[in-house]
Scaffold this active site. Structure first.
Site, short mmCIF file in Angstrom:
data_model
loop_
_atom_site.label_atom_id
_atom_site.label_comp_id
_atom_site.label_asym_id
_atom_site.label_seq_id
_atom_site.Cartn_x
_atom_site.Cartn_y
_atom_site.Cartn_z
N ASN A 315 9.54 -1.00 6.68
CA ASN A 315 8.16 -1.25 6.24
C ASN A 315 7.43 0.03 5.85
OD1 ASN A 315 8.26 -4.08 6.62
ND2 ASN A 315 7.92 -3.82 8.82
N HIS A 317 6.65 2.71 7.51
CA HIS A 317 5.80 3.43 8.46
C HIS A 317 6.66 3.83 9.66
CE1 HIS A 317 4.47 -0.74 10.19
NE2 HIS A 317 5.63 -0.38 10.67
N CYS A 352 1.26 5.21 11.08
CA CYS A 352 1.52 6.60 10.73
C CYS A 352 2.54 6.64 9.61
CB CYS A 352 2.02 7.37 11.95
SG CYS A 352 2.51 9.06 11.63
#
Length: 418
Positions: A315, A317, A352
């Protein structure tokens, strides 16, 4: 030709008698005990009459001196026995050995093709993708602790346990037939670009497994509010059934294009609700608020933490397991050496990315559970944030002295670790 060769191995064909008689003449030399024959130009047989000849076997005795006429009348080589039914029979021991070998080979192939387990539970590979149990609502999978999954104290790391939890969650969706194109997303979620993101995770570790142990992980899902889903895990020793780890988490949906949280569509709810198990959380929720700490209130700070390419999931991240490693980067080394992580609570605030630069902050808790100078349990508050200040994860960790058993008796050293 194959049949002829096989038959010849069991039915030997005698050589004709003419070959034996041919050795009496021409350039062939024969040795009869002490009698030596040599070929001559005239074809006659020359005899060394000074040789010592032993008695003839199965025939009349041979004297010390034999006349040439007598030797000419005798055959140098005895004629073969006449062909009868008895001496034409095959070597039955060789035939029986060949038949036995072929039978055993065929039986082995048949057993490999038509193998059936003696017990129903053997139908599932103990280290495979796992299986659905308890009326189709609980997923179970076994893991063997590998040598590269243990730390300096010879026990599995907290990251290893977290990876097992994540793996069983994904395999649960896959085994249930709900896996779409996304990372754990259902088909209806994939149509709407929706993904699952974790907002809260609470883990209690009673005992860490060691190298070679086999752990059994059970996981199930339940409803959490109107737009959330709770996933619980129970980790036990596969051999003894001892509870090792308990974990509970809360998940919500996010649009992977807009990166905004989303409500659960009714189509998605219809996919996942049949798999909800009505049960209480396996971990009693720690309702204490996680305080915010900053550079002034933190006791330990670790700066300039950056994600690597391998830290990203599909995904795009950072995987949530990586956050635990970054949080522990700022934990005091004396505690890491003398204590082990007993409980951790995490609240995920934002994701993040690949280009993020982070800072890890740790503060010693003032709740009275302990401090760095005491030999008992210790508690820390944590914050993982971007360098510019945006919060990524808040956390709380509780530590107990190493070699303390699950009942709180300090100083007991397991036999394997002594």
């Amino acid at each position: 030709m194959v049949a002829t060769a096989a038959a010849s191995s069991f039915f030997p064909v005698p050589s004709p008698s003419g070959d034996a008689k041919a050795s009496k003449f021409g350039s062939v030399s024969a040795s009869l005990g002490g009698i030596k024959t040599k070929s001559a130009s005239s074809g006659a047989l020359q005899v060394n009459t000074n040789a010592q000849a032993p008695p003839k076997i199965n025939g009349p005795p041979v004297g010390l001196i034999a006349s040439v006429e007598t030797l000419k009348n005798e055959d140098v080589v005895s004629s073969p026995a006449p062909r009868t039914f008895i001496n034409q029979l095959p070597d039955w021991s060789m035939l029986l050995a060949a038949i036995t070998t072929m039978f055993l080979a065929a039986e082995k192939q048949w057993m490999m093709l038509d193998w059936k387990p003696k017990r129903p539970d053997m139908l599932i590979d103990p280290f495979g993708i796992g299986r659905i149990v308890q009326d189709g609502l609980v997923f179970r999978q076994n893991f063997s602790i590998r040598s590269y999954e243990i730390g300096a104290d010879r026990t599995a790391s907290i990251e290893t346990l977290m990876n097992h939890l994540q793996e069983t969650a994904l395999n649960h969706v896959k085994t249930a037939g709900l896996l779409g194109d996304g990372f754990g997303a259902t088909p209806e979620m994939s149509k709407r670009n929706l993904i699952w993101v974790v907002t809260r995770m609470q883990i209690l570790v009673d005992r860490y497994p060691t190298w070679g142990d086999v752990v059994q992980v059970d996981t199930w899902v339940s409803a959490s509010g109107k737009n959330g889903m709770r996933r619980d895990w129970l980790v036990r020793d596969a051999k003894t059934g001892e509870t090792l780890t308990r974990a509970s988490s809360v998940w919500v949906m996010m649009n992977k294009v807009t990166r905004r949280l989303s409500k659960i569509p009714e189509e998605v709810r219809g996919e996942i609700e049949p798999y909800f198990l009505t049960s209480d959380p396996v971990v009693n929720e720690d309702s204490r608020k996680l305080p915010k700490i900053d550079d002034n209130t933190a006791d330990y700070i670790c700066e300039s933490l950056t994600p690597r390419w391998n830290d990203l999931d599909v995904n795009q991240h950072v995987n949530n397991v990586k956050y635990i490693g970054w949080i522990l980067e700022s934990a005091p080394p004396p505690i890491l050496e003398s204590h082990e992580l007993a409980a951790i609570t995490l609240e995920y605030r934002r994701e993040c990315g690949r280009d993020s630069v982070l800072r890890s902050l740790t503060a010693v808790s003032d709740t009275g559970i302990g401090n760095l100078g005491s030999p008992g349990a210790v508690e820390f508050q944590h914050l993982l944030r971007l360098e510019e200040g945006a919060e990524i994860v808040r956390g709380r960790t509780e530590w107990r002295p190493k070699h303390a058993d699950n009942f709180g008796i300090m100083g007991h050293i397991p036999a394997e670790s002594a």
